[in-house]
Motif scaffolding. Structure first.
Motif, PDB file in Angstrom:
ATOM      1  N   LYS A  24      86.728-124.812  63.327  1.00  0.00           N
ATOM      2  CA  LYS A  24      87.911-125.639  63.558  1.00  0.00           C
ATOM      3  C   LYS A  24      87.834-126.936  62.764  1.00  0.00           C
ATOM      4  CE  LYS A  24      90.621-127.739  67.295  1.00  0.00           C
ATOM      5  NZ  LYS A  24      90.704-127.975  68.763  1.00  0.00           N
ATOM      6  N   GLU A  25      86.602-127.420  62.536  1.00  0.00           N
ATOM      7  CA  GLU A  25      86.396-128.660  61.787  1.00  0.00           C
ATOM      8  C   GLU A  25      86.414-128.420  60.283  1.00  0.00           C
ATOM      9  OE1 GLU A  25      86.001-132.823  62.212  1.00  0.00           O
ATOM     10  OE2 GLU A  25      86.352-131.228  63.680  1.00  0.00           O
ATOM     11  N   GLY A  26      86.502-127.155  59.873  1.00  0.00           N
ATOM     12  CA  GLY A  26      86.607-126.839  58.455  1.00  0.00           C
ATOM     13  C   GLY A  26      85.340-126.350  57.792  1.00  0.00           C
ATOM     14  N   TYR A  27      84.316-126.045  58.602  1.00  0.00           N
ATOM     15  CA  TYR A  27      83.068-125.533  58.043  1.00  0.00           C
ATOM     16  C   TYR A  27      83.118-124.009  57.913  1.00  0.00           C
ATOM     17  CZ  TYR A  27      81.032-130.101  59.154  1.00  0.00           C
ATOM     18  OH  TYR A  27      80.765-131.444  59.229  1.00  0.00           O
ATOM     19  N   GLN A  28      82.438-123.486  56.909  1.00  0.00           N
ATOM     20  CA  GLN A  28      82.172-122.051  56.841  1.00  0.00           C
ATOM     21  C   GLN A  28      80.917-121.799  57.664  1.00  0.00           C
ATOM     22  OE1 GLN A  28      81.396-120.550  52.913  1.00  0.00           O
ATOM     23  NE2 GLN A  28      80.735-118.545  53.638  1.00  0.00           N
ATOM     24  N   VAL A  29      80.943-120.804  58.530  1.00  0.00           N
ATOM     25  CA  VAL A  29      79.821-120.583  59.448  1.00  0.00           C
ATOM     26  C   VAL A  29      79.333-119.140  59.364  1.00  0.00           C
ATOM     27  CG1 VAL A  29      79.008-120.750  61.831  1.00  0.00           C
ATOM     28  CG2 VAL A  29      80.812-122.292  61.031  1.00  0.00           C
ATOM     29  N   THR A  30      78.013-118.990  59.283  1.00  0.00           N
ATOM     30  CA  THR A  30      77.373-117.682  59.405  1.00  0.00           C
ATOM     31  C   THR A  30      76.469-117.740  60.628  1.00  0.00           C
ATOM     32  OG1 THR A  30      77.379-117.329  57.007  1.00  0.00           O
ATOM     33  CG2 THR A  30      75.903-115.956  58.319  1.00  0.00           C
ATOM     34  N   ALA A  31      76.674-116.817  61.580  1.00  0.00           N
ATOM     35  CA  ALA A  31      75.942-116.850  62.840  1.00  0.00           C
ATOM     36  C   ALA A  31      74.877-115.759  62.903  1.00  0.00           C
ATOM     37  CB  ALA A  31      76.914-116.701  64.014  1.00  0.00           C
ATOM     38  N   PHE A  32      73.754-116.103  63.533  1.00  0.00           N
ATOM     39  CA  PHE A  32      72.647-115.179  63.735  1.00  0.00           C
ATOM     40  C   PHE A  32      72.222-115.260  65.200  1.00  0.00           C
ATOM     41  CE2 PHE A  32      72.589-116.767  59.436  1.00  0.00           C
ATOM     42  CZ  PHE A  32      72.261-115.680  58.642  1.00  0.00           C
ATOM     43  N   GLU A  33      71.859-114.112  65.786  1.00  0.00           N
ATOM     44  CA  GLU A  33      71.400-114.122  67.175  1.00  0.00           C
ATOM     45  C   GLU A  33      69.886-114.215  67.279  1.00  0.00           C
ATOM     46  OE1 GLU A  33      71.308-109.285  67.970  1.00  0.00           O
ATOM     47  OE2 GLU A  33      72.937-110.525  68.794  1.00  0.00           O
ATOM     48  N   SER A  34      69.198-114.175  66.147  1.00  0.00           N
ATOM     49  CA  SER A  34      67.744-114.345  66.118  1.00  0.00           C
ATOM     50  C   SER A  34      67.363-114.813  64.714  1.00  0.00           C
ATOM     51  CB  SER A  34      67.030-113.033  66.445  1.00  0.00           C
ATOM     52  OG  SER A  34      67.165-112.109  65.390  1.00  0.00           O
ATOM     53  N   ALA A  35      66.054-115.018  64.508  1.00  0.00           N
ATOM     54  CA  ALA A  35      65.580-115.461  63.194  1.00  0.00           C
ATOM     55  C   ALA A  35      65.634-114.348  62.162  1.00  0.00           C
ATOM     56  CB  ALA A  35      64.152-115.991  63.315  1.00  0.00           C
ATOM     57  N   ASP A  36      65.790-113.119  62.629  1.00  0.00           N
ATOM     58  CA  ASP A  36      65.831-111.982  61.713  1.00  0.00           C
ATOM     59  C   ASP A  36      66.992-112.111  60.734  1.00  0.00           C
ATOM     60  OD1 ASP A  36      63.694-110.951  63.091  1.00  0.00           O
ATOM     61  OD2 ASP A  36      64.903-109.594  64.327  1.00  0.00           O
ATOM     62  N   GLY A  37      66.707-111.992  59.474  1.00  0.00           N
ATOM     63  CA  GLY A  37      67.743-111.996  58.453  1.00  0.00           C
ATOM     64  C   GLY A  37      68.099-113.361  57.911  1.00  0.00           C
ATOM     65  N   VAL A  38      67.600-114.445  58.526  1.00  0.00           N
ATOM     66  CA  VAL A  38      67.970-115.784  58.064  1.00  0.00           C
ATOM     67  C   VAL A  38      67.361-116.082  56.695  1.00  0.00           C
ATOM     68  CG1 VAL A  38      67.833-118.254  58.557  1.00  0.00           C
ATOM     69  CG2 VAL A  38      68.245-116.631  60.419  1.00  0.00           C
ATOM     70  N   ILE A  39      66.074-115.809  56.535  1.00  0.00           N
ATOM     71  CA  ILE A  39      65.425-116.073  55.248  1.00  0.00           C
ATOM     72  C   ILE A  39      66.096-115.254  54.142  1.00  0.00           C
ATOM     73  CG2 ILE A  39      63.276-115.950  53.950  1.00  0.00           C
ATOM     74  CD1 ILE A  39      63.232-118.057  56.116  1.00  0.00           C
ATOM     75  N   GLU A  40      66.381-113.985  54.435  1.00  0.00           N
ATOM     76  CA  GLU A  40      67.033-113.127  53.450  1.00  0.00           C
ATOM     77  C   GLU A  40      68.409-113.661  53.073  1.00  0.00           C
ATOM     78  OE1 GLU A  40      65.534-112.202  56.152  1.00  0.00           O
ATOM     79  OE2 GLU A  40      63.923-110.840  55.542  1.00  0.00           O
ATOM     80  N   ALA A  41      69.094-114.298  54.041  1.00  0.00           N
ATOM     81  CA  ALA A  41      70.430-114.831  53.772  1.00  0.00           C
ATOM     82  C   ALA A  41      70.399-115.962  52.752  1.00  0.00           C
ATOM     83  CB  ALA A  41      71.066-115.313  55.076  1.00  0.00           C
ATOM     84  N   PHE A  42      69.273-116.665  52.646  1.00  0.00           N
ATOM     85  CA  PHE A  42      69.142-117.722  51.643  1.00  0.00           C
ATOM     86  C   PHE A  42      69.234-117.160  50.230  1.00  0.00           C
ATOM     87  CE2 PHE A  42      67.871-120.454  55.035  1.00  0.00           C
ATOM     88  CZ  PHE A  42      67.941-121.747  54.566  1.00  0.00           C
ATOM     89  N   MET A  56      63.823-118.297  71.007  1.00  0.00           N
ATOM     90  CA  MET A  56      64.555-117.092  70.612  1.00  0.00           C
ATOM     91  C   MET A  56      63.669-115.869  70.758  1.00  0.00           C
ATOM     92  SD  MET A  56      66.874-118.153  67.318  1.00  0.00           S
ATOM     93  CE  MET A  56      65.473-118.647  66.314  1.00  0.00           C
ATOM     94  N   PRO A  57      64.278-114.701  70.981  1.00  0.00           N
ATOM     95  CA  PRO A  57      63.490-113.475  71.114  1.00  0.00           C
ATOM     96  C   PRO A  57      62.924-113.036  69.768  1.00  0.00           C
ATOM     97  CG  PRO A  57      65.827-112.953  71.065  1.00  0.00           C
ATOM     98  CD  PRO A  57      65.725-114.454  71.105  1.00  0.00           C
ATOM     99  N   GLY A  58      61.966-112.122  69.820  1.00  0.00           N
ATOM    100  CA  GLY A  58      61.395-111.591  68.595  1.00  0.00           C
ATOM    101  C   GLY A  58      60.085-112.252  68.244  1.00  0.00           C
ATOM    102  N   ASN A  59      59.602-111.943  67.051  1.00  0.00           N
ATOM    103  CA  ASN A  59      58.303-112.439  66.616  1.00  0.00           C
ATOM    104  C   ASN A  59      58.355-113.850  66.032  1.00  0.00           C
ATOM    105  OD1 ASN A  59      57.044-109.982  67.284  1.00  0.00           O
ATOM    106  ND2 ASN A  59      57.674-109.081  65.316  1.00  0.00           N
ATOM    107  N   MET A  60      59.557-114.381  65.824  1.00  0.00           N
ATOM    108  CA  MET A  60      59.692-115.689  65.200  1.00  0.00           C
ATOM    109  C   MET A  60      60.660-116.558  66.001  1.00  0.00           C
ATOM    110  SD  MET A  60      60.923-116.669  61.297  1.00  0.00           S
ATOM    111  CE  MET A  60      59.942-115.311  60.635  1.00  0.00           C
ATOM    112  N   ASP A  61      60.173-117.708  66.514  1.00  0.00           N
ATOM    113  CA  ASP A  61      61.072-118.622  67.215  1.00  0.00           C
ATOM    114  C   ASP A  61      61.598-119.660  66.223  1.00  0.00           C
ATOM    115  OD1 ASP A  61      59.042-120.474  66.801  1.00  0.00           O
ATOM    116  OD2 ASP A  61      58.430-120.567  68.899  1.00  0.00           O
ATOM    117  N   GLY A  62      62.347-120.633  66.732  1.00  0.00           N
ATOM    118  CA  GLY A  62      62.957-121.618  65.853  1.00  0.00           C
ATOM    119  C   GLY A  62      61.953-122.478  65.112  1.00  0.00           C
ATOM    120  N   LEU A  63      60.852-122.829  65.776  1.00  0.00           N
ATOM    121  CA  LEU A  63      59.828-123.641  65.114  1.00  0.00           C
ATOM    122  C   LEU A  63      59.190-122.883  63.963  1.00  0.00           C
ATOM    123  CD1 LEU A  63      58.102-125.215  68.257  1.00  0.00           C
ATOM    124  CD2 LEU A  63      59.744-126.309  66.709  1.00  0.00           C
TER     125      LEU A  63
END
Length: 233
Positions: A24-42, A56-63
């Protein structure tokens, strides 16, 4: 140009709420439900900022994800977490996060913090200065390049670390309260806490020490902080 924000949160309701307000503020947003796929998205495209949950669930948390991202990118990271313990906030900031929000939080507060981060790192919003190079003891900062050296060693700083160190160096030998620093650096609309200054000072002292610097961020007991330039005495 439209800013692109990655939102990573396993809580669907919170994730959808953040996406709604950011779009709504004008940003483009890509959402993820876990850390999976975030590095690849870069590899597809580097975002302008990340809003990242810690737990977060899985083998990798936010830290863990923040630590991995900091190995190859300085993209701004804002942590959001239901964990409000000081140690978690400090760990997140030490790993290179730029800000921290505790759940529950107002979506408007998130928007304000992102805007402040973008405003500080966008050189087009910075007015020209007569001189862009400032020094204190063995610290040298070229603000036109946002580059900082200490004891002739390049320093890797987060946006908030840079802003605080730059302000103290630019105004060397002057003492500031924590509230002064927040108001003068981040503006009256900044919604952070004065304790954030203590966290930033702690991290900067560690980085200056690791660089072998003789410069010190002096604690003015009962008041705040300053950097003294020994060459002035």
């Amino acid at each position: 140009m439209m800013k692109h924000v990655f939102v990573i949160d396993d809580d669907a309701n919170i994730r959808q709420l953040m996406v709604k307000y950011l779009e709504k503020e004008g940003y483009q947003v890509t959402a993820f439900e876990s850390a999976d796929g975030v590095i690849e998205a870069f590899e597809v495209g580097t975002p302008d900022a990340l809003v990242l949950d810690i737990m977060m669930p899985g083998n990798m948390d936010g830290l863990d994800l923040c630590k991995k991202i900091r190995m190859f990118s300085r993209v701004p990271i804002v942590f959001v977490s239901a964990k409000d313990e000081a140690v978690d906030r400090i760990i997140g900031l030490e790993l290179g996060a730029d800000d921290y929000l505790s759940k529950p939080f107002s979506p408007r507060e998130l928007l304000v913090r992102l805007k402040i981060i973008f405003r500080r790192i966008d050189p087009s919003t910075t007015p020209p200065q007569e001189s862009s190079v400032f020094t204190a003891v063995d610290i040298k900062i070229d603000d036109s390049k946002r580059a900082c050296q200490a004891h002739e060693q390049e320093m890797s700083l987060t946006n908030n670390e840079y802003m605080l160190l730059f302000y103290l160096v630019k105004n060397k030998n002057i003492s500031f309260t924590r509230e002064n620093l927040i108001q003068n650096i981040w503006g009256y609309d900044y919604v952070g806490e004065s304790r954030m200054i203590d966290d930033l000072v702690k991290r900067l002292r560690k980085k200056l020490k690791n660089a072998g610097s003789n410069a010190e961020i002096t604690t003015v007991w009962g008041y705040g902080y300053r950097i003294d330039d020994s060459d002035q005495y």
